[in-house]
Design an enzyme around this catalytic site. Structure first.
Site, mmCIF file in Angstrom:
data_model
loop_
_atom_site.group_PDB
_atom_site.id
_atom_site.type_symbol
_atom_site.label_atom_id
_atom_site.label_comp_id
_atom_site.label_asym_id
_atom_site.label_seq_id
_atom_site.Cartn_x
_atom_site.Cartn_y
_atom_site.Cartn_z
ATOM 1 N N ASP A 72 -3.753 -11.505 -2.687
ATOM 2 C CA ASP A 72 -4.792 -11.029 -1.666
ATOM 3 C C ASP A 72 -4.049 -9.937 -1.108
ATOM 4 O O ASP A 72 -2.718 -9.980 -1.027
ATOM 5 C CB ASP A 72 -5.055 -12.286 -0.457
ATOM 6 C CG ASP A 72 -6.182 -11.743 0.189
ATOM 7 O OD1 ASP A 72 -7.160 -11.526 -0.549
ATOM 8 O OD2 ASP A 72 -6.302 -11.685 1.622
ATOM 9 N N HIS A 183 3.212 -2.219 -2.503
ATOM 10 C CA HIS A 183 3.185 -3.646 -2.112
ATOM 11 C C HIS A 183 2.925 -4.349 -3.269
ATOM 12 O O HIS A 183 3.625 -5.325 -3.630
ATOM 13 C CB HIS A 183 1.982 -3.843 -1.285
ATOM 14 C CG HIS A 183 0.739 -3.163 -1.342
ATOM 15 N ND1 HIS A 183 0.548 -1.951 -2.056
ATOM 16 C CD2 HIS A 183 -0.522 -3.795 -1.639
ATOM 17 C CE1 HIS A 183 -0.653 -1.853 -2.454
ATOM 18 N NE2 HIS A 183 -1.323 -3.020 -2.134
HETATM 19 P P1 ITT Z 1 -10.371 -10.204 -5.630
HETATM 20 O O1 ITT Z 1 -10.253 -11.179 -4.583
HETATM 21 O O2 ITT Z 1 -11.222 -10.450 -6.667
HETATM 22 O O3 ITT Z 1 -8.745 -10.379 -6.230
HETATM 23 P P2 ITT Z 1 -10.926 -7.830 -3.906
HETATM 24 O O4 ITT Z 1 -10.760 -6.261 -4.237
HETATM 25 O O5 ITT Z 1 -11.938 -8.459 -3.132
HETATM 26 O O6 ITT Z 1 -10.563 -8.581 -5.232
HETATM 27 P P3 ITT Z 1 -9.158 -8.557 -1.782
HETATM 28 O O7 ITT Z 1 -9.848 -9.444 -0.872
HETATM 29 O O8 ITT Z 1 -7.427 -8.953 -2.029
HETATM 30 O O9 ITT Z 1 -9.481 -8.290 -3.330
HETATM 31 O O10 ITT Z 1 -9.034 -7.159 -1.200
HETATM 32 C C1 ITT Z 1 -8.081 -5.956 -1.273
HETATM 33 C C2 ITT Z 1 -8.483 -4.759 -0.845
HETATM 34 O O11 ITT Z 1 -7.655 -4.159 -0.136
HETATM 35 C C3 ITT Z 1 -8.891 -3.948 -1.860
HETATM 36 O O12 ITT Z 1 -10.541 -4.000 -2.058
HETATM 37 C C4 ITT Z 1 -8.625 -2.585 -1.347
HETATM 38 O O13 ITT Z 1 -9.737 -1.960 -0.378
HETATM 39 C C5 ITT Z 1 -7.520 -2.612 -0.240
HETATM 40 N N1 ITT Z 1 -6.251 -2.567 -1.359
HETATM 41 C C6 ITT Z 1 -5.565 -3.724 -1.602
HETATM 42 N N2 ITT Z 1 -4.582 -3.050 -2.506
HETATM 43 C C7 ITT Z 1 -4.708 -1.582 -2.425
HETATM 44 C C8 ITT Z 1 -3.943 -0.891 -3.335
HETATM 45 O O14 ITT Z 1 -2.926 -0.876 -3.953
HETATM 46 N N3 ITT Z 1 -4.657 0.400 -2.964
HETATM 47 C C9 ITT Z 1 -5.816 0.681 -2.192
HETATM 48 N N4 ITT Z 1 -6.324 -0.144 -1.607
HETATM 49 C C10 ITT Z 1 -5.807 -1.482 -1.644
#
Ligand code: ITT
Length: 210
Positions: A72, A183
């Protein structure tokens, strides 16, 4: 000898690309959700990255017989009391998309001066197997929110995340450069080191068998 498999339990193609690259040459076959658990989806309800990553990892690992890695992640902006945080993916409700999420951030930060636009990306990875957490890993990176989007690489909030040491937004970096400082890159390197160690221990146990 059967090849050991690791399920990358994420629906986000950007994460899949980055984590696959970080695990290259690890000696595990990396499989995706569509390949081994098609049609399943997990709804996040946690209040922290750790809660969500644990719940996600356990949800999938209970349904599949092998190593499972879920993560996450999200963006925390100081001037917005750490929003969007765990709802980063769904920030611009009711129809979130990377572009709308970015526009919402810029709208909320309108008029906030450069010196008060501090932010960080956080990533928590949870490795589990058959319904048990094996280990968790965390990575974070500090930056600031740019006045406007810049760059076309990456995904999510990358065009807004300005990383001062390289004087670029994350969307202006190559995937390899982003991974060195991001990260996710940091968390993935810790996970990789652990998996390598675990693989070595497994090989030693095998050799010791009569
Ligand atoms: P999963 O739960 O299936 O893994 P998700 O996209 O819903 O996919 P998250 O709930 O962890 O995953 O949300 C992460 C969000 O945070 C992602 O959709 C981006 O909007 C932001 N994010 C995370 N890492 C990022 C990165 O390296 N660069 C840009 N935005 C990022």
């Amino acid at each position: 000898m059967t090849e050991r498999r690791l399920l990358l339990a994420t629906t986000n193609p950007g994460k899949v690309r980055e984590i696959r690259a970080s695990f290259k040459g690890l000696g595990l076959r990396i499989v995706g959700l569509a390949e081994v658990l098609p049609g399943l989806s997990f709804r996040e309800r946690g209040r922290t990255f750790l809660e969500n990553a644990r719940a996600k990892s356990l949800y999938y690992s209970r349904r599949w017989d092998g190593l499972t890695l879920a993560e996450d992640s999200g963006l925390e902006i100081e001037a917005l009391d750490r929003a969007p945080g765990v709802i980063s993916a769904r920030f611009a409700r009711p129809r979130p998309s990377d572009e709308r999420n970015n526009r919402k951030v810029l709208r909320l930060l309108a008029g906030v001066p450069a010196g008060r636009r501090r932010a960080r990306f956080v990533c928590v990875m949870v490795l589990s197997e058959r319904g048990r957490v094996i280990r968790t890993f965390r990575g974070e990176v500090r930056g600031t929110i740019a006045a406007e989007p810049r760059g076309t690489n990456g995904f999510g909030y990358d065009p807004l995340f300005f990383y001062a040491p390289l004087r670029r937004t994350f969307a202006e970096l190559s995937e390899a450069d982003k991974s060195r400082v991001s990260h996710r890159g940091r968390a993935a390197r810790k996970t990789r080191a652990f998996l390598e160690e675990k693989g070595r221990a497994r090989a030693v146990r095998r050799r010791a068998l009569p």
